[in-house]
Scaffold this active site. Structure first.
Site, mmCIF file in Angstrom:
data_model
loop_
_atom_site.group_PDB
_atom_site.id
_atom_site.type_symbol
_atom_site.label_atom_id
_atom_site.label_comp_id
_atom_site.label_asym_id
_atom_site.label_seq_id
_atom_site.Cartn_x
_atom_site.Cartn_y
_atom_site.Cartn_z
ATOM 1 C CG ASP A 1 -0.138 0.076 2.526
ATOM 2 O OD1 ASP A 1 0.946 -0.553 2.619
ATOM 3 O OD2 ASP A 1 -0.581 0.776 3.447
ATOM 4 C CD GLU B 1 7.221 3.267 1.479
ATOM 5 O OE1 GLU B 1 7.731 3.803 2.476
ATOM 6 O OE2 GLU B 1 7.770 3.199 0.367
HETATM 7 C C1 NOJ Z 1 7.112 1.966 8.200
HETATM 8 C C2 NOJ Z 1 6.176 3.056 7.889
HETATM 9 O O1 NOJ Z 1 4.916 2.855 8.398
HETATM 10 C C3 NOJ Z 1 6.140 3.324 6.448
HETATM 11 O O2 NOJ Z 1 5.180 4.237 6.120
HETATM 12 C C4 NOJ Z 1 7.488 3.743 6.029
HETATM 13 O O3 NOJ Z 1 7.512 4.082 4.696
HETATM 14 C C5 NOJ Z 1 8.482 2.661 6.325
HETATM 15 N N1 NOJ Z 1 8.406 2.216 7.679
HETATM 16 C C6 NOJ Z 1 9.894 3.102 5.996
HETATM 17 O O4 NOJ Z 1 10.265 4.223 6.750
HETATM 18 C C1 NOJ Z 2 6.361 7.007 4.512
HETATM 19 C C2 NOJ Z 2 5.017 7.046 3.908
HETATM 20 O O1 NOJ Z 2 4.238 6.080 4.527
HETATM 21 C C3 NOJ Z 2 5.061 6.814 2.430
HETATM 22 O O2 NOJ Z 2 3.794 6.960 1.900
HETATM 23 C C4 NOJ Z 2 5.996 7.762 1.776
HETATM 24 O O3 NOJ Z 2 6.091 7.447 0.426
HETATM 25 C C5 NOJ Z 2 7.355 7.714 2.423
HETATM 26 N N1 NOJ Z 2 7.261 7.858 3.841
HETATM 27 C C6 NOJ Z 2 8.252 8.826 1.911
HETATM 28 O O4 NOJ Z 2 7.719 10.065 2.241
#
Ligand code: NOJ
Ligand code: NOJ
Length: 556
Positions: A272, A275
């Site tokens: 999603d 991530e």
């Molecule tokens: C977990 C976070 O919830 C996600 O959004 C993020 O992109 C990753 N860790 C990497 O920082």
């Molecule tokens: C974490 C977020 O969850 C994700 O959507 C985003 O792409 C990365 N950080 C980088 O900002």
């Protein structure tokens, strides 16, 4: 006499203590021991200055950023309807002007000379110094909106048009290269590599483990680049960069592969936008569908493969739409909101309330009126617009949950919102989730878009059991169904209330930015202090858009 003396001593002692406190605080601030990450939110600073004022050491807060460059609106602004519950309108309104400008400049700061957009300049704890396909596409949408605004209104742009369009073209060129960079998912030949979520800043592949594939990337990128060629088309503009040649080249070489990717993979699970979860997601499917819808127009225009490719796109659009409306489980029996990742609802891990659903609605619908002028047939219309009751219940469900969940939301009208209730990501690692700038400003943007559409539609508003929850903080509805006739006084006072409501979310944003208007990713749910990646490009973009939609909603 004796009494008078005692009082005096007491007062002097208090003053001495206060001065000691102030000197220490001032020292801390001046010595910049309050580094960026823990810089005090605006609200705390305001209280501090009030206190100074109280004890006679008045020091009015000064914004050291570009306030002077930007013409502040006169006090009697055109937006008489807007009042924020906590701040007098002139202060809020001038903040909006400054913050929109500051945000735009902050976005430009995160774009390198060669068009590489970093998610944040933060290189450690967390390291966001990468180019994410999603963050970049979302950011470039803002740059294009900026061009559109300044073109349509003929207003004087503070950042030169050519500078901004040049950056957009560099972004496109850059993505031409990223598409063709082999990575852990595959390469350009089998298209699989297009779902790689992020790349190094030097355009090489990021080869470490990550939540991949992320299939929203091709959709968001295609939407963004099509929006740019739409803009050029509407304004009789031309592609300037010699390597990009013209719109046809951009369509064939960059947009089309992303569209082909979507046709081939829309039915497959992936990670999603946050991530974290490998599944089918509302956000991903919606941006894929939107890209297909926009792509159909251009494939027709270029008579691509003698119309065969158009047919392929239309077929994929139809089945994907059908899956979004029925098959994928985004609307689930017994739940009145949109479910972001249905598998997690089934497994009992999450309820499905997620600001991602609202972002999806905004990205898929914010250009509806512009696109309607191009005469899109109804069969190709996008589902889940701002009036959809499930969508309205998603935003109100999030608000209800997070009002309770985050202590800083006590006694607030609009509240600080996070990504989803079950979130545990604190910006660096996992502990507890917090409110995000993206989510909070997206709530206001959504409500402004709701107001805008309500006004241009010029139809009555019906409040009933399907959407009552959304209006509950604004209007007391008794009975099963209540109709507000267009332009009646009830209708108009609801609009005024809605503006106040939307403003109050932006006012939460105002409270948690620092005195320079900087924004990170999150702010702490207890203290309100910023945390997570500093200067997050997407935060700036989200706030800029919200303010843009406020202007659009109030201009009607
Ligand atoms: C977990 C976070 O919830 C996600 O959004 C993020 O992109 C990753 N860790 C990497 O920082
Ligand atoms: C974490 C977020 O969850 C994700 O959507 C985003 O792409 C990365 N950080 C980088 O900002």
């Amino acid at each position: 006499m004796y009494h008078y003396h005692l009082l005096h001593i007491e007062r002097d002692a208090m003053k001495l203590v206060s001065i000691l406190v102030i000197v220490t605080l001032n020292g801390l601030i001046n010595a910049q021991l309050w580094s960026y990450q823990i810089s005090p939110p605006t609200a705390i600073l305001e209280r501090y200055f009030k206190f100074l004022n109280f004890i006679g050491l008045d020091k009015t807060p000064e914004r050291t950023d570009t306030a002077s460059e930007i013409p502040l609106p006169t006090t009697s602004s055109t937006t008489a309807t807007s009042t924020s519950t906590t701040v007098p309108p002139p202060q809020f309104e001038s903040w909006l002007e400054i913050q929109q400008n500051t945000s735009f400049r902050a976005i430009l700061q995160n774009i390198n000379q060669n068009g590489v957009i970093v998610a944040s300049p933060s290189k450690q704890n967390p390291n966001y110094y990468y180019q994410w396909i999603r963050d970049s596409a979302v950011t470039v949408r803002t740059l294009i909106s900026y061009l559109e605004e300044h073109h349509d209104n003929n207003t004087k742009a503070s950042h030169s048009h050519s500078q901004v369009s040049n950056l957009i073209e560099l972004y496109i060129l850059n993505n031409y290269k990223l598409q063709r960079t082999p990575n852990r998912l595959g390469d350009f030949a089998n298209l699989a590599g297009l779902a790689e979520p992020k790349f190094n800043v030097d355009l090489t592949a990021f080869n470490e483990p990550w939540g991949r594939p992320q299939r929203d990337g091709p959709g968001l990128r295609a939407m963004t680049i099509i929006q740019f060629i739409d803009y050029l088309n509407r304004t009789d503009g031309e592609v300037i960069h010699p390597e990009l040649q013209n719109s046809n080249y951009i369509y064939q070489k960059i947009i089309k592969p992303d569209l082909q990717y979507i046709c081939q993979y829309w039915n497959e699970s992936g990670f999603d936008l946050w991530e974290e979860v490998d599944s089918i997601h509302f956000f991903t499917s919606m941006v894929q569908l939107k890209a297909l819808q926009m792509g159909i127009r251009w494939s027709k225009y270029f008579q691509d493969e003698d119309g065969t490719f158009t047919t392929k796109l239309i077929n994929s659009f139809d089945v994907l739409k059908q899956h979004i409306e029925n098959e994928f489980g985004f609307v689930s029996f017994g739940f009145d909101h949109v479910v972001e990742s249905p598998r997690l609802l089934d497994s009992g891990e999450r309820l499905g309330l997620d600001i991602a659903t609202i972002l999806a609605v905004i990205y898929a619908h914010e250009n509806d009126d512009k696109e309607q002028q191009t005469g899109e047939p109804v069969a190709n219309s996008m589902p889940f617009n701002v009036f959809n009751p499930h969508v309205l219940n998603s935003i109100s469900g999030l608000i209800i949950d997070m009002r309770q969940r985050y202590p800083i939301n006590k006694n607030r009208f609009g509240v600080a919102l996070g990504r989803y209730p079950e979130d545990v990501y604190n910006g660096i690692g996992t502990s507890e989730g917090n409110p995000w700038f993206i989510s909070t400003s997206t709530a206001s943007e959504f409500i402004y878009q709701f107001i805008y559409n309500l006004q241009i539609q010029k139809s009555n508003l019906v409040i009933d059991d399907t959407n009552r929850q959304f209006f509950q903080p604004l209007i007391n509805v008794t009975g099963n169904e209540y109709t507000l006739e267009y332009n009646s006084s009830d209708f108009n006072s609801l609009i005024t209330k809605l503006v106040e409501y939307a403003d109050s979310f932006l006012d939460v944003v105002r409270t948690h930015t620092d005195s320079q208007g900087r924004m990170s990713e999150q702010f702490n749910k207890n203290t309100g202090f910023m945390q997570g990646a500093k200067e997050l490009t997407w935060s700036y973009s989200a706030v800029w858009n919200a303010i843009r939609w406020r202007k659009k909603a109030l201009a009607i």
